[in-house]
Design a protein around this motif. Sequence first.
Motif, PDB file in Angstrom:
ATOM      1  N   GLU A  38     -17.522   4.223  33.871  1.00 34.51           N
ATOM      2  CA  GLU A  38     -18.368   3.852  32.733  1.00 34.51           C
ATOM      3  C   GLU A  38     -17.511   3.593  31.495  1.00 34.51           C
ATOM      4  N   GLU A  39     -16.602   4.537  31.212  1.00 33.41           N
ATOM      5  CA  GLU A  39     -15.735   4.393  30.041  1.00 33.41           C
ATOM      6  C   GLU A  39     -14.808   3.188  30.181  1.00 33.41           C
TER       7      GLU A  39
ATOM      8  N   GLU B 125     -17.914   0.314  40.913  1.00 35.85           N
ATOM      9  CA  GLU B 125     -19.139  -0.390  40.540  1.00 35.85           C
ATOM     10  C   GLU B 125     -18.943  -1.897  40.666  1.00 35.85           C
TER      11      GLU B 125
ATOM     12  N   GLU C 117     -17.826   8.380  38.271  1.00 30.21           N
ATOM     13  CA  GLU C 117     -18.765   7.533  37.532  1.00 30.21           C
ATOM     14  C   GLU C 117     -18.459   7.471  36.044  1.00 30.21           C
ATOM     15  N   ARG C 118     -18.142   8.620  35.435  1.00 29.42           N
ATOM     16  CA  ARG C 118     -17.905   8.613  33.980  1.00 29.42           C
ATOM     17  C   ARG C 118     -16.634   7.821  33.635  1.00 29.42           C
TER      18      ARG C 118
ATOM     19  N   HIS D 139     -16.621  -0.220  29.548  1.00 25.05           N
ATOM     20  CA  HIS D 139     -16.830  -0.556  28.129  1.00 25.05           C
ATOM     21  C   HIS D 139     -15.505  -0.904  27.450  1.00 25.05           C
TER      22      HIS D 139
END
Length: 456
Positions: A232-233, A263, A228-229, A236
């Motif tokens: 996420e990074e 995602e 997930e991290r 962006h």
Amino acid sequence: MNSFEEVFENVKKYCLENDKIPEIGITTWIDQMKPVSFNGTDAIFVIQTDFQKDIVMTKYGETLKEAFSKVLGFNVNIIINVETDEPEPVSVPTYDELEKKNAELEKSYKFAKYDYTFDTFIEGRSNEFALACSKSVAKNCGEKAVPDYNPLFIYGPSGMGKTHLITAIANEVRKNHPELNIVYATSETFGNDLINALNTKLISDFHDKYRNADFLLIDDIQFFAGKERMQEEFFHTFYRLHQEGKQIVITSDKPPKELLTLEERLRTRFEGGLIADISAPDYETRLAIINRKSELLELKMPGEVGEFMANRLKSNIRQLEGAVLRLKALNHFAGSPITISMAQSVIRDVLTDEQPIPITVEKIISEVSTVYGVSPDDIRSNKRSAQISIARKVAIYVVREITQMPLASIGTEFGGRDHSTIVYSVTSITEAMQKDPNLKSLVEDLMKNIRDKSKA
């Protein structure tokens, strides 16, 4: 036109320009034909192997006749002869001897050094669209990316050339635009950089590296799945670069819609660009890859050996290149010319567990010698006793039936015997089996045992 060679060049040009024969067909097969003579009726060529002759005449014979007619204005006969120079008998290490070289072979990867560029990428039907897209992205990478090509998403199974393409893009851009900040990373590198940044509390350095790229290339993004991290990074990073018109190139083993563990907001953005797939190469592309890799490694690859390997290694490009690499090493260590027997040993090491291990000539001769109570050396020798003679003929017959090796190559494996001797042996056993049920049963059982052992 002043010569037969010029006529032939115009014939090839006609075939290419009129989409009669694809470029890879010309380079792989038609260019192997050497013009010999033209008497106004017969166009005579020579070619290296029977296999090449069969392919040309079966697949391209009528097309070549049509092309000659268009170029010259009249019909001609296409005659292809096979070169008759027999190779000198060579001493090839046995399979067991080759196995002992494994430790040395592992050190041989120094032979593989060559750049991943567009020039070293072999184009075929399975990858032509992905290659065209990659070249276009590399060419039009100025200050702003072409919206319809951003991101470029290349997908396909492992070993098909995705990493070669994405690295070729990076190399091409770096060569033509050294002023651009090009960032190439595998998903593993991206993840490791993120972990280090979090552990050292230097996340700003991580952001500076990836979010200030003019050209970002991420290889094997499917490994972001479940992290997930990282997702996420990357989201962006992707969003910022895309908004600024910076080019992004991504590779994966699946198309975006099948990356269900990523995602949805990532998948939809991937689908908003250009998607290109790479599939398994066809036979002609596989053979072209083998020949190109051999050239890069300065390896003299006999035509029949390349054809043998292309027929048996079908899964991916990495297998093909690995096989040629190990053949180069084996040729270096053995100090003898390359033969199909060598190729068999190499293929055995390269094939995956899902694929059958090829049966080597050594194994066949060993099994036959056991059945007939003679030695493998006897079978390869010139001894003419009845027992050795029948064992030799059976071994030749079984090798031909199981491996489908060219007759000339079989002759080389059996002490340098000529083509006619091999034909006689095969014919002799075929006729004897028709008359003798016991011999037929013995040979069939022998072949079954050999095949069963190869699967064990």
